[in-house]
Motif scaffolding. Sequence first.
Motif, short mmCIF file in Angstrom:
data_model
loop_
_atom_site.label_atom_id
_atom_site.label_comp_id
_atom_site.label_asym_id
_atom_site.label_seq_id
_atom_site.Cartn_x
_atom_site.Cartn_y
_atom_site.Cartn_z
N THR A 114 -9.40 -1.97 -1.86
CA THR A 114 -8.20 -1.15 -2.09
C THR A 114 -8.37 0.28 -1.62
O THR A 114 -7.57 1.14 -1.95
CB THR A 114 -7.85 -1.15 -3.60
N PHE B 208 0.82 -1.22 0.00
CA PHE B 208 0.00 0.00 0.00
C PHE B 208 0.85 1.26 0.00
O PHE B 208 0.45 2.28 -0.57
CB PHE B 208 -0.92 0.01 1.24
N ASN C 109 -6.63 -3.09 2.64
CA ASN C 109 -5.54 -3.79 1.95
C ASN C 109 -4.96 -4.90 2.83
O ASN C 109 -4.70 -6.02 2.36
CB ASN C 109 -4.46 -2.79 1.57
N THR D 289 -5.18 -9.07 2.00
CA THR D 289 -3.92 -9.49 1.38
C THR D 289 -3.15 -10.42 2.30
O THR D 289 -2.95 -10.11 3.48
CB THR D 289 -3.04 -8.27 1.05
N ALA E 181 1.31 2.49 -5.62
CA ALA E 181 0.00 2.49 -4.98
C ALA E 181 -0.41 3.90 -4.54
O ALA E 181 -1.56 4.31 -4.70
CB ALA E 181 0.01 1.54 -3.79
#
Length: 478
Positions: free
Chosen positions: A253, A137, A259, A263, A142
């Motif tokens: 996201t 992130f 995130n 993830t 990102a």
Amino acid sequence: MEVSKLLAVLALFLLSLITKIFKLRKHPNLHHLPPGTTGWPIVGETFEFRRRSIEGSISRFIQDRMLKYDSRVFKTSLIGNLIAVFCGPAGNKFLFSNENKNVQVWWPSSVRKLLRQSLVNKVGDEAKLTKKLLLSFLNAEALRNFVPKMDTVAQQHIKTHWEGKEQVLVYTIIQRYTFDLACSLFLSIEDSQVPNLYSTFDEFLKGIITFSINLPGTKFHRAMKAANAITKEIKLIIKKRKVDLEEKRVSPTQDLLSNLLVTSDTNGRFLTEMEISDNILMLLFAGHDTSRSVLSSVIKYLGQLPEVYEHVLKEQLEISQGKEEGKLLQWEDVQKMKYTWNVVSEALRLFPPVRGGYREAIEDFTYADYNIPKGWKLLWYSGSSHEDPTLFPNPETFDPSRFEGEGPPPFSYVPFGGGPRMCLGQEFARLEILVFMHNIVKRFEWDLVFPDEKFKYDPMLEPEKGLPIRLQPSPYTQ
């Protein structure tokens, strides 16, 4: 009864310190150690180090010992630990290049206890996996998508807290921007939604580097209470976010929290709720306090140096003039802020928000012809290279041109650390600082109320009087 319990806790703490120091002093490889002094029993030179920090003269503590003992490495004792202080680019290079070989990251007990299961306390492969998850992130690719949001937060902050004011206290007011931005990007919340987060962070900060004596009335005790309160709020947000993700009411996201919840690492393992909350606590702390220190010092220098302010303003106006009216900043706009970043870099050289970092010797090794025993703590200090006139001529002079072209020599400029433990929020900090500078210089000119105001470390960099400034609307206000 309560008094006897407190005395018992204090006695156990002192006993553990004495035992630890005794074991290190009995190490078989104690011949030809770095020169220096370990000061008073148990406390070592902690109070002298602390006094210098509060006075804003911590460099004197290091430089005096470099001159007296050895400019490459010397020994001291801080917060109950025997420490070898590594100096200059060679010292930086050795510590940064030998992570998980001769050394590994280490922090004082207070930091470890407050930041629990965060990246701060992880080493080896576990640290690599956690850092990779966080960087999914916080990397540039990102974060580039969040530049318009950063611009919106900065504009709203200035409109609410700066416009219409004749005078502001920079260090206090700018925390609202950095904290609100961190909460927005990491948790998708506004400060008004969770008031306890903002009001308790200062208590947390004041106890982060101190003796970890958890007794009522101590800084560490107050910091522990603050950390628990903040973590409780974050866990409530995590529970609600899990439901929202399952019911597809939010995007996976949209922020750091989502995130981390969706993830896994390369082994297929997801972070636990405790790991997520502790890492977010770490990033909220690092992501807003360090940046407010940097922005405060930059504003100080722009108030002192009108020619630097004019050059920054010129660059930012050129960026604005190349955009359609009302359009928010984009990633490409930030990449054009080269001179402004040179100004920030020079402020970071002179006043980094954190002066250095710690490591621990995980095996016996030799450095600069001295023996460093396993178990010793190691400290790198940025000022030993940032203030070296052989690396930065006239080091006390503010000169953004130092960062043009190839810039400083390797391992001489280290405000973000280096090696595998380099600050993972470096790109986030760069963006939030530059976006704010773009907006503030176009709207205001300012004078310093106290032109000679000093900065101190307590434990982060902060101006002694909060950096009050007098504002005048810029003729370029849009």
